[in-house]
Design a protein around this motif. Structure first.
Motif: not given
Length: 439
Positions: A67-88
């Motif tokens: 479900p789209a809600a599961h994807i959105a929840e994961a995106a909101d909860a991801v560790d900021p450092a991991v998010r930044a690394a993924l974006e890089e």
């Protein structure tokens, strides 16, 4: 790790390969099992996927289409450092993948005769992301970004459901999918996921894809072989491999760390050092033993390093090291050589080549900008790693006018008659015969 001394021997490539055998029997067994699993999904669809999830992932009753809600929840909860690394990582892999898209070209064969070469993306791609021993969110980047760069607009992602996450896909994998705008995601794993992407599952509104890509274990790699011809696939990226070629000046501590970094993936991982320095070989063996004992995944590392697929190989000289490496055709090749940059051109068969002791394989796994989905099992002799080109098809567009056709008219007819295919020639002749007028 065992040490194999090949010095003083004149060996053919087959002899070198026999020294460090890959798990051929395990792969043969995996292929048989993968074919059965894929066939079950092709015939029984969702029911087969649920049965496989219960058997292999210990999950039942989960939402296979995420479900789209599961994807959105994961995106909101991801560790900021991991998010930044993924974006890089996304930015770097996007830049590296852009260089893999060929430009179109028109060739003028003669007056009024031209051929245009163009590259068309497939309409739909399916990417598989492992989630068993390690939740490879980086593989989301490595698969999705090249497809997007190639121009694929319809991408489905599959990854195993996790018992530790109530049957959901690992949240970091979902977060990576969200960052890349992927909203068609399926909680299904292993060979069954490959079969589902290839054949589709109507009950899940999963349409078949045109190309399946992604790393995995031997069962995933074998499933790709099982669906070849139904869909396009990337190379069969099975259990990981690292081969290090090093000289006497190399740092044994760094070599040991790099060997263990790949051994922690899987018990079937291959870790090989090739060197002409007996002293270095001894020092690496000592460093490996010390580091392996303190590794987080110490049992997994020990199984990989003690297996027949891993070894320290002693050779006479650089030429023999080059011959061994090119025969073995490793997934990952590291060159710990004083002249590594110049030597790289002599190492022709590898999924990716990491030059110098400051370029470890783990850099390529995450942040180098290169792709970490690479051919294993010796396929690097003839296959490339995943790239934008995996999702592209070469097409030729041929355009001749009447005068240009007339210039080759006689040649077409001569060859058609020589091959006893006269209708081929008649098809050309029809363009030079005036059609009868109707009364």
């Amino acid at each position: 790790m065992r040490t194999i001394d090949l010095r003083g021997q004149s060996l053919a490539p087959a002899d070198m390969l026999a020294a460090v055998p890959r798990a051929a029997q395990a792969r043969a067994e995996a292929l048989e099992a993968a074919v059965r699993i894929v066939d079950a999904v092709r015939t029984d669809g969702e029911a087969a996927l649920r049965d496989q999830a219960e058997r292999f992932d210990h999950v039942s009753g989960h939402a296979i289409r995420v479900p789209a809600a599961h994807i959105a929840e994961a995106a909101d909860a991801v560790d900021p450092a991991v998010r930044a690394a993924l974006e890089e990582a996304i930015a770097r892999v996007r830049q590296g993948s852009a260089a893999q898209v060929p430009t179109g070209r028109t060739t003028q064969i003669g007056p009024g005769a031209r051929i245009t070469q163009r590259w068309q993306p497939v309409a739909r791609a399916g990417v598989y992301i492992p989630g068993g021993k390690a939740p490879l969110s980086s593989s989301v980047v490595m698969n999705v970004v090249p497809a997007q760069v190639a121009g694929v607009t319809n991408i489905a992602l599959a990854s195993p459901p996790q018992a530790d996450h109530d049957g959901r896909i690992h949240p970091t994998i979902l977060a990576a999918a969200s960052l890349l705008g992927i909203d068609e995601v399926y909680a299904m794993g292993g060979a069954g996921a490959i079969g589902a992407l290839a054949y589709g599952v109507p009950a899940l509104a999963l349409d078949p894809v045109d190309v399946v890509s992604g790393p995995g274990n031997n069962y995933v790699a074998s499933a790709k072989r099982a669906v070849a011809g139904v869909v396009g696939t990337d190379s069969e990226a099975g259990a990981t491999e690292i081969l290090v070629v090093a000289d006497a000046a190399a740092d044994p501590r760094l070599i040991a760390a790099d060997l263990i970094s790949q051994a922690e993936h899987d018990e079937q991982a291959s870790a090989v050092l090739v060197t002409d320095s007996a002293e270095l070989a001894e020092r690496v063996a000592s460093e490996v033993a010390a580091l392996a004992a303190s590794a987080v995944h110490t049992d997994r590392v020990a199984a990989a390093l003690d297996g027949p697929q891993s070894a320290i190989i002693l050779v006479d000289d650089r030429a023999m090291a080059e011959a061994f490496s090119n025969a073995y055709a490793p997934e990952h090749l590291e060159l710990h050589l004083a002249d590594a940059a110049d030597a790289a051109e002599h190492f022709t068969s590898a999924g990716a080549i990491f030059v110098g002791d400051q370029t470890p394989v783990s850099l390529g796994d995450y942040m180098a900008g290169s792709n970490h989905v690479l051919p294993t099992g010796g396929q690097a002799r003839y296959a490339a790693g995943l790239g934008a080109y995996t999702f592209l098809r070469a097409q030729q567009i041929i355009e001749y006018d009447h005068a240009a056709l007339e210039r080759v008219r006689a040649g077409v007819i001569a060859l058609a008659n020589a091959e006893v295919l006269p209708a081929h020639g008649d098809a050309v002749e029809a363009r030079f015969v005036e059609a009868p007028r109707s009364l």
